[in-house]
Design a protein around this motif. Structure first.
Motif, PDB file in Angstrom:
ATOM      1  N   CYS A  22      46.106  33.967  33.886  1.00  0.00           N
ATOM      2  CA  CYS A  22      45.922  35.413  33.714  1.00  0.00           C
ATOM      3  C   CYS A  22      46.809  35.844  32.545  1.00  0.00           C
ATOM      4  O   CYS A  22      47.982  35.480  32.484  1.00  0.00           O
ATOM      5  N   CYS A  25      49.966  37.974  34.291  1.00  0.00           N
ATOM      6  CA  CYS A  25      50.964  37.352  35.180  1.00  0.00           C
ATOM      7  C   CYS A  25      51.047  35.832  35.028  1.00  0.00           C
ATOM      8  O   CYS A  25      51.913  35.202  35.629  1.00  0.00           O
ATOM      9  N   CYS A  47      43.590  38.615  36.190  1.00  0.00           N
ATOM     10  CA  CYS A  47      43.248  38.240  37.566  1.00  0.00           C
ATOM     11  C   CYS A  47      42.975  39.501  38.384  1.00  0.00           C
ATOM     12  O   CYS A  47      43.327  40.611  37.978  1.00  0.00           O
ATOM     13  N   CYS A  50      46.145  41.679  39.292  1.00  0.00           N
ATOM     14  CA  CYS A  50      46.679  42.482  38.185  1.00  0.00           C
ATOM     15  C   CYS A  50      45.748  43.651  37.856  1.00  0.00           C
ATOM     16  O   CYS A  50      46.197  44.760  37.585  1.00  0.00           O
TER      17      CYS A  50
END
Ligand SMILES: [Zn+2]
Length: 170
Positions: A22, A25, A47, A50
């Motif tokens: 991602c 993150c 993702c 997030c």
């Protein structure tokens, strides 16, 4: 992967082909392909957690376009919802100030007949008469993925048990 305004992200959102880090993150998982998300910054993918957490707000990236009425729903759809599976700037409809849920790319199976289909069209600059031809271009069978869609797509939404649709051409 559950989103209040996007019913089947596994089928109808643009996803990465396999697990990817991602861009926010760095967790490695199947992410939403954010390459086409418009905004002030560019990221590759994001993702589900997030996206839901609103990480795109600070990045000024807007997966969806909707009339900004200052509501929490409009904000959620703009920043915290996967992008509609469209390559052009299809605007998320607002129905009498309310915000419908995106269900799927429609097929003939989603409607009883042509009359019902036309009755659910969200008129803007086009009237129902202008879009009559779209009925014949609808796929006969229910779609399992945006990949099965053609060059012309009808985006089906729901709100309080009513159907609504807008359309776009790739
Ligand atoms: Zn993430």
């Amino acid at each position: 992967m559950e989103f209040e305004y996007f019913k089947y992200p596994e089928k109808f959102a643009f996803l990465t082909d396999g697990p990817m880090p991602c861009s926010v993150c760095l967790d490695i998982k199947i992410c939403f392909d954010a390459g086409g998300y418009p905004g002030m910054n560019d990221i590759e993918c994001i993702c589900a957690s997030c996206l839901k957490a609103g990480k795109l707000i600070d990045l000024d990236i807007e997966p969806n376009m909707i009339l900004d009425d200052g509501s929490e729903a409009a904000k959620t759809i703009t920043y915290k919802t996967p992008s509609l599976p469209t390559w052009q700037d299809t605007v998320w409809p607002t129905i009498d100030g309310k915000h419908p849920v995106f269900e799927c790319i429609a097929s003939k199976q989603d409607f009883t007949n042509k009359q019902e289909f036309l009755g659910c069209f969200v008129e803007d600059s086009q009237s129902k008469k202008d879009v009559e031809w779209l009925w014949d271009s609808l796929p006969d069978k229910k779609l399992n993925s945006y990949k099965e869609g053609g060059d012309v797509s009808v985006y089906l939404f729901s709100l309080e048990n009513q159907k609504y649709w807008v359309w776009g051409a790739n």
